[in-house]
Scaffold this motif. Structure first.
Motif, mmCIF file in Angstrom:
data_model
loop_
_atom_site.group_PDB
_atom_site.id
_atom_site.type_symbol
_atom_site.label_atom_id
_atom_site.label_comp_id
_atom_site.label_asym_id
_atom_site.label_seq_id
_atom_site.Cartn_x
_atom_site.Cartn_y
_atom_site.Cartn_z
ATOM 1 N N ALA A 156 15.370 -33.868 39.815
ATOM 2 C CA ALA A 156 16.412 -32.871 40.095
ATOM 3 C C ALA A 156 17.804 -33.409 39.762
ATOM 4 C CB ALA A 156 16.342 -32.453 41.564
ATOM 5 N N TYR A 157 17.950 -34.727 39.863
ATOM 6 C CA TYR A 157 19.255 -35.342 39.576
ATOM 7 C C TYR A 157 19.770 -34.958 38.192
ATOM 8 C CZ TYR A 157 17.068 -38.499 36.261
ATOM 9 O OH TYR A 157 16.416 -38.980 35.151
ATOM 10 N N SER A 158 18.823 -34.661 37.271
ATOM 11 C CA SER A 158 19.189 -34.467 35.860
ATOM 12 C C SER A 158 19.806 -33.100 35.586
ATOM 13 C CB SER A 158 17.945 -34.645 34.974
ATOM 14 O OG SER A 158 17.037 -33.561 35.159
ATOM 15 N N VAL A 159 19.573 -32.150 36.478
ATOM 16 C CA VAL A 159 19.978 -30.776 36.155
ATOM 17 C C VAL A 159 21.500 -30.627 36.028
ATOM 18 C CG1 VAL A 159 19.898 -28.366 36.917
ATOM 19 C CG2 VAL A 159 17.849 -29.817 37.085
ATOM 20 N N PRO A 160 22.301 -31.101 37.001
ATOM 21 C CA PRO A 160 23.755 -30.952 36.837
ATOM 22 C C PRO A 160 24.297 -31.723 35.637
ATOM 23 C CG PRO A 160 23.190 -31.538 39.107
ATOM 24 C CD PRO A 160 21.952 -31.729 38.282
ATOM 25 N N ARG A 161 23.602 -32.800 35.242
ATOM 26 C CA ARG A 161 24.116 -33.657 34.163
ATOM 27 C C ARG A 161 23.617 -33.247 32.785
ATOM 28 N NH1 ARG A 161 22.731 -39.512 37.065
ATOM 29 N NH2 ARG A 161 23.324 -38.858 39.152
ATOM 30 N N ALA A 162 22.660 -32.336 32.742
ATOM 31 C CA ALA A 162 22.006 -32.022 31.464
ATOM 32 C C ALA A 162 22.900 -31.186 30.559
ATOM 33 C CB ALA A 162 20.706 -31.284 31.741
ATOM 34 N N HIS A 163 22.739 -31.378 29.263
ATOM 35 C CA HIS A 163 23.422 -30.543 28.274
ATOM 36 C C HIS A 163 22.372 -29.652 27.604
ATOM 37 C CE1 HIS A 163 21.714 -32.758 24.833
ATOM 38 N NE2 HIS A 163 21.824 -33.828 25.604
ATOM 39 N N ASP A 164 22.799 -28.544 27.102
ATOM 40 C CA ASP A 164 21.915 -27.705 26.272
ATOM 41 C C ASP A 164 20.594 -27.347 26.949
ATOM 42 O OD1 ASP A 164 23.811 -27.752 24.310
ATOM 43 O OD2 ASP A 164 22.911 -29.446 23.236
ATOM 44 N N ILE A 165 20.675 -26.816 28.165
ATOM 45 C CA ILE A 165 19.463 -26.253 28.775
ATOM 46 C C ILE A 165 19.740 -24.792 29.178
ATOM 47 C CG2 ILE A 165 18.389 -28.423 29.504
ATOM 48 C CD1 ILE A 165 19.495 -27.853 32.366
ATOM 49 N N PRO A 166 20.106 -23.968 28.193
ATOM 50 C CA PRO A 166 20.535 -22.592 28.524
ATOM 51 C C PRO A 166 19.436 -21.742 29.149
ATOM 52 C CG PRO A 166 20.251 -22.843 26.146
ATOM 53 C CD PRO A 166 20.188 -24.223 26.746
ATOM 54 N N ASN A 167 18.202 -21.935 28.728
ATOM 55 C CA ASN A 167 17.133 -21.099 29.289
ATOM 56 C C ASN A 167 16.883 -21.435 30.754
ATOM 57 O OD1 ASN A 167 16.191 -19.506 26.907
ATOM 58 N ND2 ASN A 167 16.016 -21.577 26.072
ATOM 59 N N ILE A 168 16.867 -22.743 31.050
ATOM 60 C CA ILE A 168 16.666 -23.166 32.446
ATOM 61 C C ILE A 168 17.835 -22.687 33.302
ATOM 62 C CG2 ILE A 168 16.549 -25.193 33.950
ATOM 63 C CD1 ILE A 168 15.014 -26.603 31.592
ATOM 64 N N ARG A 169 19.068 -22.842 32.793
ATOM 65 C CA ARG A 169 20.225 -22.394 33.581
ATOM 66 C C ARG A 169 20.204 -20.880 33.786
ATOM 67 N NH1 ARG A 169 22.695 -26.863 34.561
ATOM 68 N NH2 ARG A 169 23.209 -28.380 32.936
#
Ligand SMILES: [Zn+2]
Length: 294
Positions: A31-44
């Motif tokens: 879960a730590y990765s979600v705020p830091r991730a780039h280019d995950i438009p579908n998940i967001r």
């Protein structure tokens, strides 16, 4: 009339909250990765238009077979008995077994209560298939060559969704966990792989649209465990906290939710979509707050 009643789901399907559930699991997705991730438009997009938590907690030990087992079997480690990352059978006896000698999974209870349901499980890591009741499924397949053929699993999912319009489908990607082991969690390569997997999520979502299922589907995303440095298995929050995302028919658009969620709540949440009676042995409970009233 009789034929109509016998068709997938039949009369019981009228009680379902949605006719389809598609679970997309990303092995090793902390879960730590979600705020830091780039280019995950579908998940967001799913997070913003549905309900989500970044504090869903894995069971111990924070490794694969153990947690896939809890996710689909609705119970903690000590009950289903899969104790090691690669357990193919319980290391301590399951506390209960169904007629197929398996701890009751969400697939088994769906099969028992809706004999005509169409169900599949598609994986990159075959270990997932050892901890669920595959004999309850209509279809399972493996895309173990994900390093050479990264979208093999996605193609299997697209074809199955379009051909069979499954009532319950799990699609389990392992490439992110592999990246964590090889190049490390929370590294540029880890986030690049997460961005790639987001494109695969987008293709699965498009297949659901193309199959005409979109308005009658619940999409659930989660992970077996997180990780840190080059592994997982321990009790740090980086290894134990995973995302839980729900979107679709009958799911409230409310963004982040504060419910306490455990790995084994996933099976119970799927069961609630299909209004299944849950086995007494299960300890998971539905994440009630995601559901619209009625
Ligand atoms: Zn794993």
């Amino acid at each position: 009339m009789l034929l109509l009643l016998l068709a997938a789901g039949g009369a019981q399907a009228k009680r379902w909250r949605a006719r389809h559930v598609v679970v997309i699991g990303l092995d090793g997705w902390g879960a730590y990765s979600v705020p830091r991730a780039h280019d995950i438009p579908n998940i967001r997009w799913l997070m913003e238009h549905g309900s989500y938590s970044l504090r869903d907690r894995a069971v111990l030990p924070s490794a694969s077979a153990i947690n896939w087992a809890s996710m689909f079997n609705g119970a903690p480690t000590e009950m289903h008995g899969y104790m090691k990352w690669n357990s193919q059978r319980p290391d301590i006896p399951s506390m209960i077994e169904n007629e197929r000698q398996k701890f009751p999974s969400v697939f088994s209870i769906m099969r028992e209560q809706n004999p005509e349901a169409e169900m599949g499980c598609l994986v990159e890591w075959p270990g997932v298939l050892h901890v669920i009741d595959t004999l309850a499924l209509n279809y399972w397949d493996r895309a173990e060559d994900y390093e050479q053929d990264p979208d093999h699993l996605t193609r299997l999912a697209e074809r199955y969704i379009l051909d069979k319009k499954p009532n319950l489908l799990a699609v389990c990607y392992v490439a992110l966990d592999h990246e964590g082991h090889v190049n490390g969690h929370d590294t540029p390569k880890y986030y690049d792989m997460l961005a790639y997997l987001d494109t695969q999520v987008g293709r699965v979502l498009q297949a659901i649209r193309d199959a005409g299922m979109w308005d009658d589907t619940v999409i659930l995303m989660t992970a077996d465990h997180g990780g840190k440095e080059n592994g997982h298995g321990g009790s740090s929050i980086l290894e134990m906290e995973i995302p839980f995302i729900a979107y679709g028919k009958g799911i409230r658009q409310q963004g982040e939710i504060s419910d306490v969620i455990m790995q084994y709540d996933m099976a119970a949440t799927i069961a609630e979509v299909f209004r299944l009676r849950r086995p007494q042995a299960w300890r998971g409970q539905p994440v009630w707050s995601i559901f619209s009233k009625k």
